[in-house]
Design a protein around this motif. Structure first.
Motif, PDB file in Angstrom:
ATOM      1  N   LEU A  15     -60.623 -20.118  28.359  1.00 61.46           N
ATOM      2  CA  LEU A  15     -59.334 -20.618  27.873  1.00 61.46           C
ATOM      3  C   LEU A  15     -58.877 -21.822  28.698  1.00 61.46           C
ATOM      4  O   LEU A  15     -57.765 -22.314  28.515  1.00 61.46           O
ATOM      5  CB  LEU A  15     -58.280 -19.506  27.928  1.00 61.46           C
ATOM      6  CG  LEU A  15     -58.596 -18.245  27.138  1.00 61.46           C
ATOM      7  CD1 LEU A  15     -57.510 -17.199  27.345  1.00 61.46           C
ATOM      8  CD2 LEU A  15     -58.757 -18.558  25.657  1.00 61.46           C
ATOM      9  N   ARG A  17     -58.675 -25.541  29.519  1.00 59.62           N
ATOM     10  CA  ARG A  17     -58.792 -26.757  28.694  1.00 59.62           C
ATOM     11  C   ARG A  17     -59.871 -27.717  29.144  1.00 59.62           C
ATOM     12  O   ARG A  17     -60.488 -28.389  28.329  1.00 59.62           O
ATOM     13  CB  ARG A  17     -57.451 -27.493  28.651  1.00 59.62           C
ATOM     14  CG  ARG A  17     -56.442 -26.798  27.803  1.00 59.62           C
ATOM     15  CD  ARG A  17     -55.197 -27.628  27.698  1.00 59.62           C
ATOM     16  NE  ARG A  17     -54.204 -26.937  26.891  1.00 59.62           N
ATOM     17  CZ  ARG A  17     -53.029 -27.417  26.620  1.00 59.62           C
ATOM     18  NH1 ARG A  17     -52.677 -28.597  27.101  1.00 59.62           N
ATOM     19  NH2 ARG A  17     -52.194 -26.743  25.884  1.00 59.62           N
ATOM     20  N   HIS A  22     -64.057 -24.599  24.991  1.00 58.78           N
ATOM     21  CA  HIS A  22     -62.926 -23.753  25.352  1.00 58.78           C
ATOM     22  C   HIS A  22     -62.194 -23.335  24.083  1.00 58.78           C
ATOM     23  O   HIS A  22     -62.339 -23.959  23.032  1.00 58.78           O
ATOM     24  CB  HIS A  22     -61.973 -24.450  26.327  1.00 58.78           C
ATOM     25  CG  HIS A  22     -61.220 -25.592  25.733  1.00 58.78           C
ATOM     26  ND1 HIS A  22     -61.739 -26.868  25.682  1.00 58.78           N
ATOM     27  CD2 HIS A  22     -60.002 -25.655  25.158  1.00 58.78           C
ATOM     28  CE1 HIS A  22     -60.859 -27.666  25.108  1.00 58.78           C
ATOM     29  NE2 HIS A  22     -59.792 -26.954  24.773  1.00 58.78           N
ATOM     30  N   TRP A  23     -61.458 -22.259  24.184  1.00 54.77           N
ATOM     31  CA  TRP A  23     -60.721 -21.695  23.055  1.00 54.77           C
ATOM     32  C   TRP A  23     -59.247 -21.643  23.392  1.00 54.77           C
ATOM     33  O   TRP A  23     -58.855 -21.741  24.554  1.00 54.77           O
ATOM     34  CB  TRP A  23     -61.230 -20.283  22.737  1.00 54.77           C
ATOM     35  CG  TRP A  23     -62.551 -20.282  22.066  1.00 54.77           C
ATOM     36  CD1 TRP A  23     -62.782 -20.121  20.729  1.00 54.77           C
ATOM     37  CD2 TRP A  23     -63.831 -20.462  22.660  1.00 54.77           C
ATOM     38  NE1 TRP A  23     -64.132 -20.205  20.471  1.00 54.77           N
ATOM     39  CE2 TRP A  23     -64.796 -20.411  21.637  1.00 54.77           C
ATOM     40  CE3 TRP A  23     -64.267 -20.674  23.966  1.00 54.77           C
ATOM     41  CZ2 TRP A  23     -66.149 -20.550  21.876  1.00 54.77           C
ATOM     42  CZ3 TRP A  23     -65.622 -20.825  24.211  1.00 54.77           C
ATOM     43  CH2 TRP A  23     -66.544 -20.763  23.168  1.00 54.77           C
ATOM     44  N   ARG A  24     -58.438 -21.480  22.381  1.00 49.78           N
ATOM     45  CA  ARG A  24     -57.000 -21.308  22.544  1.00 49.78           C
ATOM     46  C   ARG A  24     -56.648 -19.955  21.946  1.00 49.78           C
ATOM     47  O   ARG A  24     -57.042 -19.650  20.811  1.00 49.78           O
ATOM     48  CB  ARG A  24     -56.253 -22.425  21.806  1.00 49.78           C
ATOM     49  CG  ARG A  24     -54.758 -22.415  22.053  1.00 49.78           C
ATOM     50  CD  ARG A  24     -54.099 -23.645  21.458  1.00 49.78           C
ATOM     51  NE  ARG A  24     -54.014 -23.576  20.020  1.00 49.78           N
ATOM     52  CZ  ARG A  24     -52.979 -23.078  19.339  1.00 49.78           C
ATOM     53  NH1 ARG A  24     -51.947 -22.582  19.971  1.00 49.78           N
ATOM     54  NH2 ARG A  24     -52.984 -23.076  18.027  1.00 49.78           N
ATOM     55  N   TRP A  26     -53.414 -17.128  21.245  1.00 51.27           N
ATOM     56  CA  TRP A  26     -51.968 -17.012  21.182  1.00 51.27           C
ATOM     57  C   TRP A  26     -51.578 -15.701  20.518  1.00 51.27           C
ATOM     58  O   TRP A  26     -52.380 -15.061  19.863  1.00 51.27           O
ATOM     59  CB  TRP A  26     -51.333 -18.197  20.465  1.00 51.27           C
ATOM     60  CG  TRP A  26     -51.681 -18.331  19.016  1.00 51.27           C
ATOM     61  CD1 TRP A  26     -50.967 -17.866  17.952  1.00 51.27           C
ATOM     62  CD2 TRP A  26     -52.826 -18.968  18.453  1.00 51.27           C
ATOM     63  NE1 TRP A  26     -51.592 -18.172  16.768  1.00 51.27           N
ATOM     64  CE2 TRP A  26     -52.742 -18.862  17.050  1.00 51.27           C
ATOM     65  CE3 TRP A  26     -53.927 -19.629  18.992  1.00 51.27           C
ATOM     66  CZ2 TRP A  26     -53.711 -19.370  16.202  1.00 51.27           C
ATOM     67  CZ3 TRP A  26     -54.882 -20.141  18.134  1.00 51.27           C
ATOM     68  CH2 TRP A  26     -54.767 -20.010  16.757  1.00 51.27           C
ATOM     69  N   SER A  36     -58.683 -19.740  18.442  1.00 54.90           N
ATOM     70  CA  SER A  36     -59.244 -20.924  17.800  1.00 54.90           C
ATOM     71  C   SER A  36     -60.061 -21.689  18.827  1.00 54.90           C
ATOM     72  O   SER A  36     -59.663 -21.757  19.996  1.00 54.90           O
ATOM     73  CB  SER A  36     -58.114 -21.802  17.267  1.00 54.90           C
ATOM     74  OG  SER A  36     -58.620 -22.922  16.595  1.00 54.90           O
TER      75      SER A  36
END
Length: 59
Positions: A15, A17, A22-24, A26, A36
């Protein structure tokens, strides 16, 4: 998380950046999780999916 295909592999996603890839992640208004972009385990079991509102959506 465990791979949703059932292969029992542990999936670790960055996660951070500055990492590539990398992923996000939430939390949705209902408390469920989303992620995502999609996760694609090409070299192993081949699972390709999205995590949306706590559910796996297969590609």
């Amino acid at each position: 998380m465990l791979c949703p295909c059932g292969c029992q592999a542990i999936i670790q996603l960055s996660l951070i950046r500055r990492d590539s890839p990398h992923w996000r992640a939430w939390t949705e208004a209902d408390g469920s999780a989303s992620l995502s972009p999609s996760v694609w385990r090409k070299p192993t079991c081949g699972a390709h999916f999205w995590l949306r509102r706590g559910r796996i959506i297969w590609c």
